[in-house]
Design a protein around this motif. Structure first.
Motif: not given
Length: 773
Positions: A218-236
C-alpha cells in the motif's frame, strides 16, 4: 475456434521494463523499505503529526542495503499500536528485526503471544530464494505441498495442502477471501502469513489444515524506488518496479509492475509469460482518518504440464525423461486473468480504538486446455492423450467492518477485535469441446488410429509437443450445460486477548458465526441449501520469561457442502449431496515460542492433533465422496532470524502421522495415509556474510513419499533438493544476486494428483540486479 498457445507473445510489462532499463525491484522479492540502521538502534517511521505540521517524508524515506529487510507495515494499517498507526521496528546491530507482529488486524496479540503456529514468509526470504510465484514462496515452509487438478478439481491454480488437508478455499488477500481459480504472483506482496490449524474462526468456512493470508503493498509516506532486472537459463527474463511517492503532507501514491517470461528448465516448451500492475493511492496518512484505494491486475499465459501417469508396476509415476513433454504446443494453453479493486477506510475513534472498513471486489478468469496422459483401459503399454479443459469465472464482492482496540478491566488488559462481514460469490464453469481430426471427443481420449491421440511405452521418444494439431475446438460441450453457483455469506466475529500478572499469563479467545445461502443452477436443474455455523478457538499462554511463551490451544473448523463454488471439484451442491453433513474439525495444539538474541532469532515448536469428520473428497469428475474421518498427529519446529550479525537462517521440519480412521459409507481405506501428505518435510536456508559486501548461502528441501489416492495404491518417491545463492553489494544502492536452483538436477515431482504427477524444473541459474533508491 482456432487453436491457442502461450508461446510466445510480447509481455507488455516486460517490454516496458526493458524500455526504461529497470535495474531490479525487490518488489515482492526484497523489502521495498529496507533500511540500513545504526548499531543497536531503533527504527521507526516518522511519527504522525497533526495537520499542518512538517512532512514526515524525510524521516520515512529508507536508506538501502543488499536486501536485509524489516517487516514493513503500511502507515495506514490498523494493526499498528499508536493512535495514528505508527509501528516501531526494533533492529539490533545491523540486523533486521524478526517478524513480531502480524499484519492481520484480527490477530490481537504479538506472534510470540498468540497460541497458534504461524509462519511469515518475508520479502527478504522471497528475494533470497528468487521466488517468482506464490507457489515458489510457499514451498519455503515445511508441512505445505501442492496438489494438482484437472477438468473439475482446481485444474492448475495454486492448491496448497497444509498439514494434510486441502486449503484452496482458505486463501485470503488483506484478510478478505480469495476464492477464484487463478495464477498468483508475488510482485505486489508485502508478506505471506500461514496460520496452521483451523482457520474458520478467522475467515469462516475452511478446512483443518490452515489458512494463508497475503498482505499487499500500500502507498505510504516517504519516497522510494526499487527496481529489478532478472535473467538466466531456460530463457528466464523478469523485470519489476516498486515506486512510492509522497504528495503533500498526508497523501501518497504507489505503483508496482511486473513482467516475466520463462520456460521450465528441462521441460521446454513448458513455460509462459505474465505481467501485472498494482497502483495504490492513500489519503490522510498520519491523520485520524485514512483512505486507501487500490487496484490489481495480473495476466498469465502458460503451457500446462500433466507430465506422467502412474505405473501399474512400480506404482510411481511412469519413468520418462525430463525432456519428454506430453503436451501439444499448438493446442494446449492455460490463461489466467485477475482483477481486484479495494477501498479501505480507517478512522481513529478514541484512545487506541480504530474502525476499519474494507470493500473488495475480485474477478478471476481461468481458461485452459491440457493434455492429460492416461492409460488406455486394460492396457499397460498404451497411453491415451486425453484433453482436459475448462472455463472458470468467479466474481466476489465483500465488505468487512471491524473495530480493534485495547482497554483494561481491573487487573486484566484486553486487546480486542470484533466485526461483521458480508460477501457474494458468483461462479461459472464451462468446458471446451475438443475434437480430433475425425471429430472424436478428446475429453476421455480418442481412437489410437488418429495421429497424436496415443503414445506407446515402447516408443515414448516418438511423441513431440510440437506435433501439428488438426482437430477443432469450440466452447461448450454438447449436453453439458454451464454450471452456475451463487453463495451469499453473512458473518459476525469477536476476538479478545486478555493479559494479566504483568503479562505472564494471556488468555486468547475467539468466536465466529456464519450464515451460508448457496444455490446451483445447471441447465434446467437448480437446487439451494442454507446452513449456519459457529466456530471458536481458545488458548492460554504462559511466559516464564518475557522472550519465551508456552501455550495450549483448541480450535474448530467447518466446511459446509457446496460453499466452495466450482473451485475444487467438490464445491457444487447437487441432489446427491445437498443434505450431506458438513465437514467438522477440531484441533488441539501445545507449543513453545522464543524470541532470542534481542529479538534477532525466533524458534518455535508445536505438537498437534487434528480430527476431521464427514471428510469430503473429490473424485475428479465433479462428484463428492465421503471419505469418513481423518486424523492427523504431528510435530513441527521452525527457526528464523540471525544466529550472528553475519549468519542468517530460516526453515523448519514437520512430521505428519495422517490416518483415515473411518472409511465413511463404504468403510474403505481405514488405516491408510492421507493423499498428498508426506510424513516428513524439511526446508532450511542459511546465508553467511563472508565479506562486508558479499554473502553466500544455500537451501535444502526434503519431502518423503506422498500417496496419490486414499487407497495408497500410487505414490511419488521422496526427494531432496539443494539450492545455492550468492549476493554481492556493488554499491550501497545496487546489488547483484545469483541463484542456482536444483543444484544436482534432481528429477522429482512438485504437484501430484490422483492420476498424474508433474515433473519439477531442472537445474536453473538466474541473476537478479536490484536497485534501491
Amino acid at each position: 475456434m482456432s487453436s491457442r498457445s502461450p508461446r510466445r507473445r510480447p509481455c507488455p510489462a516486460l517490454l516496458m521494463a526493458s524500455a526504461v532499463s529497470f535495474v531490479g525491484s525487490s518488489t515482492a522479492l526484497a523489502a521495498t523499505d529496507s533500511t540500513t540502521t545504526p548499531k543497536h538502534g531503533v527504527v521507526s517511521p516518522a511519527k504522525a503529526s497533526a495537520p499542518g505540521a512538517t512532512t514526515a517524508a524525510k524521516a520515512a524515506k529508507p536508506p538501502v542495503t543488499d536486501g536485509a529487510t524489516t517487516h514493513a507495515t503500511p502507515l495506514n494499517s490498523s494493526t499498528t499500536v499508536s493512535p495514528h498507526n505508527v509501528e516501531k521496528l526494533t533492529v539490533v546491530g545491523e540486523r533486521s528485526a524478526i517478524v513480531t507482529k502480524s499484519l492481520n488486524p484480527k490477530m490481537t496479540a504479538s506472534l510470540l503471544d498468540t497460541p497458534r503456529s504461524i509462519t511469515v514468509v518475508t520479502q527478504e526470504q522471497m528475494k533470497l530464494v528468487n521466488a517468482t510465484s506464490f507457489e515458489e514462496a510457499i514451498r519455503t515452509v515445511p508441512g505445505i505441498n501442492f496438489r494438482g487438478g484437472d477438468a473439475y478439481a482446481v485444474p492448475g491454480g495454486n492448491y496448497p495442502v497444509i498439514r494434510g488437508f486441502g486449503s484452496y478455499s482458505n486463501m485470503y488477500i488483506d484478510g478478505m477471501r480469495d476464492s477464484g481459480i487463478s495464477s498468483r504472483e508475488v510482485f505486489d506482496v508485502e508478506d505471506i502469513e500461514i496460520l496452521k490449524g483451523p482457520g474458520s474462526v478467522y475467515g469462516g468456512r475452511g478446512g483443518l489444515g490452515g489458512q494463508i493470508n497475503i498482505t499487499t503493498k500500500k502507498a505510504k509516506l516517504g519516497n522510494f524506488l526499487t527496481t529489478q532486472l532478472g535473467f538466466g537459463t531456460a530463457d528466464y527474463k523478469r523485470g519489476t518496479l516498486d515506486i512510492n511517492r509522497q504528495i503533500g503532507n498526508h497523501t501518497a501514491f504507489r505503483f508496482n509492475a511486473m513482467g516475466d517470461d520463462a520456460n521450465v528448465a528441462g521441460r521446454g516448451p513448458i513455460g509462459g509469460y505474465k505481467w501485472g500492475v498494482a497502483p495504490s493511492l492513500s489519503f490522510g496518512l498520519g491523520t485520524p482518518t485514512r483512505l486507501t484505494l487500490g487496484y490489481y491486475h495480473m495476466y498469465s499465459s502458460d503451457l500446462p504440464d500433466y507430465s506422467a501417469p502412474y505405473s501399474s508396476t512400480t506404482h510411481e509415476p511412469l519413468a520418462i525423461p525430463r525432456s519428454t513433454v506430453f503436451a501439444l504446443q499448438n493446442r494446449d494453453f492455460e490463461h489466467s486473468t485477475t482483477d481486484m479493486g479495494q477501498v479501505i477506510l480507517e478512522r481513529d475513534l478514541w484512545k487506541s480504538f480504530v474502525f476499519r472498513n474494507t470493500l473488495q471486489w475480485t474477478s478471476t478468469q481461468y481458461n485452459f486446455i491440457a493434455t492429460n496422459p492416461q492409460w488406455k483401459s486394460g492396457s499397460t503399454d498404451t497411453i491415451l492423450m486425453e484433453a482436459k479443459s475448462g472455463l472458470f469465472h468467479t466474481d466476489n464482492f465483500q465488505e468487512q467492518a471491524m473495530v480493534s482496540g485495547k482497554f483494561k478491566t481491573g487487573f486484566i488488559h484486553h486487546s480486542v477485535n470484533f466485526g461483521i462481514e458480508v460477501s457474494r460469490e458468483r461462479s461459472t464453469r464451462n468446458e471446451y469441446y475438443v475434437r480430433d481430426a475425425q471429430g472424436n471427443n478428446m475429453r476421455n481420449g480418442g481412437p489410437c488410429s488418429v495421429a497424436y491421440n496415443c503414445v506407446y511405452t515402447g516408443s515414448l521418444g516418438a511423441w513431440s509437443p510440437y506435433s501439428p494439431w488438426n482437430g477443432s475446438i469450440s466452447i461448450g460441450e454438447p449436453g453439458v450445460p454451464i454450471l452456475n453457483t451463487n453463495l451469499t455469506t453473512g458473518s459476525a466475529y469477536a476476538f479478545d486477548t486478555m493479559s494479566m500478572l504483568d503479562d505472564r499469563i494471556l488468555i486468547n479467545g475467539g468466536v465466529r458465526f456464519d450464515r451460508f445461502m448457496n444455490s446451483t443452477v445447471q441447465g434446467d436443474y437448480g437446487i439451494a441449501n442454507n446452513q449456519s455455523f459457529i466456530n471458536y478457538q481458545a488458548g492460554i499462554v504462559y511466559k516464564p520469561i518475557r522472550p519465551v511463551s508456552v501455550y495450549f490451544s483448541y480450535a474448530t473448523a467447518s466446511n459446509p457442502v457446496g460453499v466452495n463454488g466450482v473451485a475444487n471439484g467438490l464445491g457444487t451442491i447437487s441432489s446427491k449431496n445437498y443434505n450431506a453433513a458438513p465437514e467438522n474439525g477440531q484441533n488441539i495444539e501445545v507449543g513453545a515460542k522464543a524470541d532470542l538474541l534481542h529479538e534477532r532469532l525466533s524458534i518455535t515448536g508445536a505438537l498437534f492433533m487434528g480430527r476431521l469428520t464427514n471428510a469430503q473428497v473429490s473424485d475428479g469428475f465433479g462428484n463428492t465422496v465421503n471419505a469418513g474421518t481423518q486424523r492427523v498427529r504431528g510435530a513441527e519446529i521452525s527457526i528464523a532470524g540471525a544466529l550472528t550479525k553475519k549468519w542468517d537462517v530460516f526453515g523448519g521440519w514437520t512430521y505428519l502421522d495422517s490416518t483415515i480412521t473411518n472409511g465413511g459409507p463404504t468403510g474403505a481405506n481405514v488405516g491408510k495415509r492421507f493423499p498428498y501428505t508426506p510424513a516428513n518435510s524439511v526446508t532450511l536456508w542459511t546465508t553467511y556474510r563472508v565479506l562486508p559486501r558479499f554473502r553466500v548461502g544455500g537451501g535444502l528441501t526434503f519431502m518423503s513419499r506422498r500417496y496419490a489416492n486414499a487407497a495408497n495404491t500410487a505414490w511419488v518417491p521422496a526427494y531432496t533438493r539443494f539450492d545455492l545463492v550468492a549476493n554481492y553489494q556493488i554499491m550501497p544502492m545496487l546489488d547483484l544476486q545469483a541463484n542456482l536452483q536444483n543444484l544436482t538436477n534432481k528429477l522429482y515431482y512438485d504437484r501430484i494428483y490422483t492420476n498424474y504427477s508433474r515433473i519439477a524444473a531442472g537445474r536453473t541459474l538466474t541473476f537478479q540486479l536490484t536497485l534501491h533508491m
